[in-house]
Design a protein around this motif. Structure first.
Motif, PDB file in Angstrom:
ATOM      1  N   LEU A  70       0.833  -1.210   0.000  1.00 42.82           N
ATOM      2  CA  LEU A  70       0.000   0.000   0.000  1.00 42.82           C
ATOM      3  C   LEU A  70       0.867   1.259   0.000  1.00 42.82           C
ATOM      4  CD1 LEU A  70      -2.868  -0.995   2.452  1.00 42.82           C
ATOM      5  CD2 LEU A  70      -2.964  -0.842  -0.048  1.00 42.82           C
ATOM      6  N   GLN A 107       0.809   4.068  -2.802  1.00 45.56           N
ATOM      7  CA  GLN A 107       0.656   5.470  -2.406  1.00 45.56           C
ATOM      8  C   GLN A 107       1.711   6.342  -3.077  1.00 45.56           C
ATOM      9  OE1 GLN A 107      -1.693   7.074   0.193  1.00 45.56           O
ATOM     10  NE2 GLN A 107      -1.053   8.456  -1.412  1.00 45.56           N
ATOM     11  N   ILE A 148      -4.736   6.557   0.754  1.00 45.94           N
ATOM     12  CA  ILE A 148      -4.907   5.123   0.959  1.00 45.94           C
ATOM     13  C   ILE A 148      -4.764   4.841   2.447  1.00 45.94           C
ATOM     14  CG2 ILE A 148      -4.032   2.826   0.424  1.00 45.94           C
ATOM     15  CD1 ILE A 148      -2.969   4.002  -2.219  1.00 45.94           C
TER      16      ILE A 148
END
Length: 169
Positions: A56, A60, A68
């Protein structure tokens, strides 16, 4: 595709899920002395969540204008497994409310809703509903734990009408 805010859910502490305890548990397994959960499966969930957060963060970096958010289910639910009685779960945290016979009231051949299944009288005193899903009482506490983090508070506000959470975009 235009999304500005994404919430990505991490994995639960699967070593505490009743069906996993009933199916994977054995004399050869290592159990957490504090919770009774399967250590191996919880370590796997923690590892999964660590890799998910790393990924993630990479996503990002590629999309700096998108927010996120990682929703940490694992740590939101663990206090319930550590201190079930403090949250009102007087029937413990590992036994299913609706299910079959056995140590955890879970039997895959007596699924909740079938004639052979049993149902408890007080679901709010159980963490686990049917061996797979948690009870409404457990999800209520988990949602409070999730939405108490600063990341969520900055994005969400509670409606004054009590209708729920409204997410600003």
């Amino acid at each position: 595709m235009g999304a500005k805010t994404l919430v990505v859910l991490g994995n639960f502490s699967i070593g505490c899920i009743t069906s996993y305890l009933a199916i994977c548990g054995s004399e050869n397994e290592e159990y957490d002395p504090e919770t009774g959960c399967l250590i191996r499966l919880n370590r796997f969930a923690e590892y999964h969540n660590k890799l998910l957060q790393t990924t993630l963060n990479q996503v990002q970096d590629f999309h700096p204008n998108v927010n996120i958010i990682y929703a940490d289910y694992y740590n939101a639910v663990m206090p319930i497994y550590r201190f079930p009685y403090e949250f009102g779960f007087t029937n413990g945290a590992l036994k299913a409310c609706c299910g079959g016979e056995g140590r955890y009231n879970y039997n895959s051949s007596a699924a909740c809703g079938e004639a052979s299944a049993t149902v408890c009288d007080e679901p709010d005193t159980y963490v686990n509903w049917d061996g797979i899903h948690l009870t409404k009482a457990a999800y209520r506490i988990i949602s409070k734990n999730l939405f108490s983090t600063p990341q969520f508070n900055s994005l969400c506000y509670t409606s004054t009408s009590g209708v729920g959470l409204l997410v600003s975009m």
